[in-house]
Design a protein around this motif. Structure first.
Motif, short mmCIF file in Angstrom:
data_model
loop_
_atom_site.label_atom_id
_atom_site.label_comp_id
_atom_site.label_asym_id
_atom_site.label_seq_id
_atom_site.Cartn_x
_atom_site.Cartn_y
_atom_site.Cartn_z
N SER A 494 2.04 5.24 59.49
CA SER A 494 1.32 6.07 58.42
C SER A 494 0.70 7.18 58.99
O SER A 494 0.85 8.39 58.12
CB SER A 494 -0.21 5.11 58.24
N ALA A 495 0.42 7.65 60.17
CA ALA A 495 -0.08 8.95 60.78
C ALA A 495 1.04 9.79 60.72
O ALA A 495 0.99 11.02 60.33
CB ALA A 495 -0.59 8.74 62.15
N VAL A 496 2.37 9.42 61.24
CA VAL A 496 3.41 10.26 61.33
C VAL A 496 3.93 10.63 59.58
O VAL A 496 4.25 11.82 59.55
CB VAL A 496 4.55 9.63 61.77
N GLY A 504 8.36 9.82 56.78
CA GLY A 504 8.24 8.65 56.18
C GLY A 504 9.24 8.42 55.06
O GLY A 504 9.40 7.18 55.00
N ASP A 505 9.61 9.01 54.46
CA ASP A 505 10.86 9.04 53.31
C ASP A 505 11.95 8.46 53.96
O ASP A 505 12.84 7.47 53.55
CB ASP A 505 11.11 10.23 52.56
N LEU A 506 12.30 8.92 55.25
CA LEU A 506 13.44 8.53 56.11
C LEU A 506 13.06 6.85 56.48
O LEU A 506 14.05 5.98 56.42
CB LEU A 506 13.71 9.07 57.32
N THR A 570 -3.10 0.23 55.92
CA THR A 570 -3.50 0.76 57.21
C THR A 570 -3.37 2.47 57.18
O THR A 570 -2.67 2.98 56.89
CB THR A 570 -2.55 0.58 58.48
N ARG A 571 -4.66 2.89 57.55
CA ARG A 571 -4.79 4.42 57.44
C ARG A 571 -4.99 4.79 59.02
O ARG A 571 -5.74 4.39 59.53
CB ARG A 571 -5.90 4.62 56.58
N TRP A 572 -4.42 5.87 59.38
CA TRP A 572 -4.81 6.59 60.62
C TRP A 572 -6.23 6.77 60.66
O TRP A 572 -6.95 7.61 59.97
CB TRP A 572 -3.82 7.85 60.78
#
Length: 685
Positions: A494-496, A504-506, A570-572
């Motif tokens: 999520s952070a990345v 994230g798209d990959l 989940t959030r960073w």
């Protein structure tokens, strides 16, 4: 007689036969005097010198008897003792011997003169011994006194010598101390001078350095402000272009009622992109100036908006052409003869029936997902493939240096991801900082090497692709075996994703590729596709035409769907870039609704639905409340019966587990937090 003549007599006696006889002091009376060898005593000379002259002077003395001889000896002025005294001094045995001599038989004849001489000699010897002993004792006493006095003098002299030596040492020590004190004072004086000079020079250097640093900071600040203003202008221009494009999308969307097409997905995606870009611009404005990542994000967002507009315009153009052709066909039909009017009316009457059939078909269960989801799925796979092709040179290079660079980049990705664990939140934060540092192009220092994206032009694409692939592989292996490992991994993903949307798209593309059920998408077997290839499309691992076991397949699919379910909730917890989750619970709600609208596939649907609800059921319950419970009732009343119909006898275990979970949730009106959920205290550990 004179002394000269006495010595002549002595010499004559010595040369006589009797004079050559050996003299023995311890002679015995029993022995024959004539037969025993006898020599003159060494004291005979003294007798001759001292006694015989006195006998010549005193003619009254007679040598006829022992008494006259004794009296003559006693008259000697230098004689130490008289004969009578000698007789008294002689020990008892000797006296007895003299008495024996008096009564000796006439056979023994001895000269009384010789006896007197011998006795006198013996007395003299004893007296001489006594004198010598006294003198020797006196000398010994004197020697002892001299030795003592000498030792005392030596001791006193040694003490004086030691005192003198100690005095000299003390004087030398004092002189040395005075010299050292003088030297130290001089050194301290020089040191103080040097310190003062050093302080003065340091002060000058500090002032110069401060001025230089201030100038450098001012130049850097000017350059940073200029660069920041340029980036801000660029970002504002990108935002303006994105707003213009979204307005164009909204205008074109109004045609969907006229054209009878669904363009809502383009509007939703465009609004989402504009919202993300607006958040970036707002956060950059609050932080004074945007970063290069913000500008890159804006460029990617505008590029995606252009793609959306292009695709939508293409769809609208195709639809308009189709409608235009239909209108032309309708006009041709209107010009037809009146005899066909009745047929046209019948056709118009039958049209609602066909439309109702189509709507009824739409209300039934679908085999595949909605068209918009399929398009998004295909677009993600296409972009993922383009990304993989973009680093072909790095991937296929045979140069040793390039190979080492590739290996270092690979390690820089795999090593931190493999270190993600539930030990502490700080460890997870360290992993994200390493990945974020690498993706931002900064230098990353690892134990085995130092890595940066500037080592190769294709490094960014390679690292982004491999990192997304590693996330999915970690879910496929680690999360599948340990379900609680999904939550720290989901936090890092999520952070990345928030800071680097392309990764994230990959990640989503790799997840859809290995687990198409996360779309959800159930691929259909085409006639031109082999069975092994079709199994790979479904997510099975096929090696040498051997398909993996169903249990292993479900285990891997479960790990990936659990990571996806943990990710959307989940959030960073630390520093964030966006105000909302980049892929939040609304996507989970869409997935759940789409699964319920599709035809189930035996134990696959039952297993994945159970894993999904167990992980994020609590979050969906809190978010959607009553609507969520409607879906749960729909699962119990509609989906479970359909699963019982399509499930095979060996697949009833997964179905029973899902049914128990649903029944328990309905009875308790509550879904608990999943096992392994990370509380807020974890991130402070």
């Amino acid at each position: 007689m004179s002394s000269h003549r006495d010595w002549a007599t002595l010499e004559a006696l010595k040369n006589s036969p009797k004079g050559r006889l050996q003299y023995n002091r311890e002679w015995s009376l029993e022995e024959d005097i004539m037969e025993s060898s006898c020599m003159l005593s060494p004291y005979a000379a003294w007798v001759v010198d001292k006694i015989l002259p006195n006998k010549n002077l005193n003619n009254s003395f007679e040598c006829d008897g022992l008494s006259s001889d004794s009296n003559s000896l006693s008259c000697h002025p230098e004689s130490p003792v008289s004969l009578s005294d000698a007789a008294t001094d002689v020990p008892g045995p000797k006296a007895e011997k003299e008495e024996e001599l008096d009564v000796a038989p006439p056979t023994i004849s001895k000269s009384f003169k010789m006896i007197a001489v011998e006795g006198t000699i013996r007395l003299y010897e004893d007296e001489r011994k006594t004198i010598v002993k006294k003198e020797l004792q006196a000398r010994l006493d004197n020697f002892d006194q001299f030795s003592k006095s000498l030792a005392e003098k030596s001791a006193e002299q040694f003490k004086r010598f030691e005192e003198m030596l100690e005095l000299k040492q003390r004087q030398e020590k004092h002189q040395l101390q005075e010299l050292l004190e003088k030297s130290s004072k001089e050194a301290l004086g020089q040191q103080e001078k040097l310190k003062e000079e050093h302080r003065y020079r340091a002060k000058l250097l500090t002032l110069k350095l401060r001025e230089a640093e201030q100038q450098r900071q001012q130049e850097l600040e000017r350059a940073r402000q200029e660069d920041g203003r340029e980036k801000m202008r660029r970002l504002c221009a990108l935002q303006q272009e994105a707003l213009q494009l979204i307005q164009k999308i909204e205008v074109d969307q109004r045609l969907q009622e006229t054209l009878h097409i669904d363009l809502s997905w383009f509007s939703q995606r465009g609004n989402q992109i504009c919202g993300n870009l607006s958040n970036v611009v707002r956060s950059s404005s609050e932080g004074r100036f945007p970063s290069q990542d913000d500008v890159s994000f804006g460029e990617r967002s505008v590029q995606e908006m252009r793609t959306l507009v292009s695709n939508m315009e293409k769809i609208v153009a195709e639809t308009q052409e189709r409608l235009k052709a239909e209108e032309q066909a309708a006009q041709q039909k209107q010009r037809a003869a009146e005899q066909l009017q009745q047929q046209q009316e019948q056709a118009r009457a039958s049209a609602p029936t066909q439309e109702n059939k189509t709507q009824a078909k739409k209300k039934g269960f679908q085999r595949t997902a909605e068209k918009s989801l399929i398009e998004q799925y295909m677009e993600l796979l296409t972009n993922c493939e383009k990304c993989r092709e973009s680093f072909n040179n790095l991937n296929s290079c045979t140069d040793a240096k390039t190979k080492k660079t590739k290996a270092d980049l690979q390690k820089a990705v795999t090593t931190p991801v493999s270190q993600i664990s539930r030990k502490s939140g700080r460890d997870v934060e360290v992993v994200f900082k390493k990945l974020n540092t690498l993706l931002k192009g900064e230098q990353l220092n690892l134990r085995f090497c130092t890595v940066t994206l500037s080592q190769h032009p294709e490094a960014l694409d390679f690292v982004s692709y491999k990192l997304a692939e590693r996330f999915v592989k970690q879910a496929e292996e680690e999360v599948a075996s340990h379900h609680d490992a999904a939550y720290p991994l989901a936090a890092v993903v999520s952070a990345v994703w928030e800071w680097h949307p392309r990764v994230g798209d990959l990640f989503l593309a790799h997840l859809y590729k290995k687990c198409p059920y996360a779309v959800p998408y159930y691929p259909i077997h085409d006639k031109g596709t082999s069975l092994n290839d079709y199994q790979r499309i479904l997510g099975y691992q096929v090696q040498d035409s051997v398909v993996e076991q169903q249990d292993n397949f479900l285990k891997r699919m479960s790990g990936m769907i659990r990571l996806y379910a943990a990710l959307i909730q989940t959030r960073w917890p630390y520093e964030t870039k966006l105000q909302h989750h980049p892929h939040g619970l609304n996507y989970g709600w869409r997935w759940l609704a789409q699964v319920l609208n599709m035809e189930p596939i035996g134990d696959t649907t039952a297993t994945l639905l159970y894993d999904f609800l167990e992980v994020c059921g609590n979050a969906l319950m809190k978010q959607y409340q009553g609507q969520f419970w409607k879906l749960i009732l729909l699962i119990r009343e509609d989906l479970l019966p359909r699963l019982h119909k399509v499930a095979e006898p060996g697949q009833m275990g997964s179905l029973a587990r899902l049914q128990n979970f649903i029944e328990k949730a309905v009875q308790q009106k509550h879904i608990p937090l999943p096992n392994g959920y990370l509380p807020s205290s974890f991130w402070n550990s």
